[in-house]
Write a protein that holds these residues in place. Structure first.
Motif, PDB file in Angstrom:
ATOM      1  N   GLN A  45      31.197 -18.383 -11.381  1.00  0.00           N
ATOM      2  CA  GLN A  45      32.031 -17.998 -10.883  1.00  0.00           C
ATOM      3  C   GLN A  45      32.296 -19.442  -9.667  1.00  0.00           C
ATOM      4  OE1 GLN A  45      33.126 -14.088  -9.807  1.00  0.00           O
ATOM      5  NE2 GLN A  45      33.676 -13.491 -12.094  1.00  0.00           N
ATOM      6  N   TYR A  46      33.502 -20.504 -10.303  1.00  0.00           N
ATOM      7  CA  TYR A  46      33.635 -20.706  -8.744  1.00  0.00           C
ATOM      8  C   TYR A  46      34.851 -20.361  -7.612  1.00  0.00           C
ATOM      9  CZ  TYR A  46      33.786 -25.345  -6.060  1.00  0.00           C
ATOM     10  OH  TYR A  46      33.601 -25.838  -4.691  1.00  0.00           O
ATOM     11  N   PHE A  47      33.811 -20.597  -6.135  1.00  0.00           N
ATOM     12  CA  PHE A  47      35.364 -19.784  -5.465  1.00  0.00           C
ATOM     13  C   PHE A  47      36.027 -20.664  -4.629  1.00  0.00           C
ATOM     14  CE2 PHE A  47      34.103 -15.690  -7.476  1.00  0.00           C
ATOM     15  CZ  PHE A  47      35.449 -15.570  -7.211  1.00  0.00           C
ATOM     16  N   VAL A  48      37.421 -21.117  -4.564  1.00  0.00           N
ATOM     17  CA  VAL A  48      37.868 -22.246  -3.476  1.00  0.00           C
ATOM     18  C   VAL A  48      38.874 -21.447  -2.910  1.00  0.00           C
ATOM     19  CG1 VAL A  48      38.059 -24.100  -4.583  1.00  0.00           C
ATOM     20  CG2 VAL A  48      39.350 -23.038  -4.921  1.00  0.00           C
ATOM     21  N   ASP A  49      38.840 -22.151  -1.352  1.00  0.00           N
ATOM     22  CA  ASP A  49      39.792 -21.006  -0.219  1.00  0.00           C
ATOM     23  C   ASP A  49      41.007 -21.163  -1.173  1.00  0.00           C
ATOM     24  OD1 ASP A  49      37.636 -20.645   1.312  1.00  0.00           O
ATOM     25  OD2 ASP A  49      37.621 -22.199   2.497  1.00  0.00           O
TER      26      ASP A  49
END
Length: 227
Positions: free
Chosen positions: A175-179
């Motif tokens: 999983q890659y999270f962004v603000d």
């Protein structure tokens, strides 16, 4: 299932720090907290028309959201929740799920829900099959929580709110999270029965916080609302 009032405020880092210092002097920390808090990961569902999103944005008097949630990256305890807003009162009901059951939901193998006793499983089945619900967005954030017995008061500070954008596999390893919010912004939530105690109202009003109408779900959908 008792309904509660729920107020939300947007803060920057300084306001967050000041309010925590004030509140920790008069409220106890959530007994489930480890140290100063814990992380929450939620998978939200919506239909192909983005009904839940639009109901929130339009301020509909009656609305419901379904989500699957776990804490501190621990998949040994997962729960299905429905959060409902009826006029000014918020209610929440939850039931447990296993990893295997979550995988079945992703694969649309839904009959196991009907074999469960609790009503929420059956209602979720109906929404998945006939209401066209599907996974929409993963939201992850850190929470610091405080409690007080008067009015079943609960105050939470939600920080580092991020979204996995187009990835909706809550069980995935990559999983890659962004603000989801501007850097340094956090959300204060106040939940209570009856009337908000005056001493809490005074603490909040003495800070420079702005009441927020949007939810973490709405903020996290800003990158993929067309899907």
């Amino acid at each position: 299932m008792t309904g509660r009032h729920e107020l939300k405020y947007m803060m920057d880092e300084i306001e967050d720090l000041v309010l925590v210092k004030r509140i920790e002097k008069v409220l106890k920390r959530d007994e489930n907290s480890c140290g100063k808090g814990y992380s929450i990961t939620s998978l939200y569902f919506d239909n192909c028309y983005n009904r839940a999103y639009k109901e929130k944005m339009n301020g509909e008097a009656i609305r419901h959201k379904y989500r699957i949630r776990y804490y501190n990256d621990d998949l040994s305890y997962i729960k299905l929740e429905r959060k409902s807003k009826i006029n000014q009162i918020t209610t929440k009901v939850s039931v447990p799920l296993t990893i295997e059951e979550v995988e079945k939901i992703y694969n649309r193998e839904l009959d196991f829900l009907l074999a469960k006793k609790e009503k929420l499983y059956h209602e979720f089945y109906k929404e998945l099959k006939h209401g066209l619900l599907k996974p929409k967005v993963i939201v992850k954030y850190d929470r610091e929580a405080f409690m007080h017995p008067v009015g079943n008061l609960r105050i939470t500070f939600d920080r580092k709110i991020k979204t996995a954008n187009m990835n909706t596999n809550i069980l995935g390893d990559n999983q890659y999270f962004v603000d989801a919010l501007d850097k340094g912004k956090s959300i204060l939530e106040i939940k209570f029965n009856g009337v908000l105690p005056d001493f809490i109202r005074s603490l909040i009003q003495s800070g420079h916080v702005m009441q927020a109408s949007s939810s973490k779900y709405v903020f996290s959908r800003k990158y993929n609302i067309s899907f």
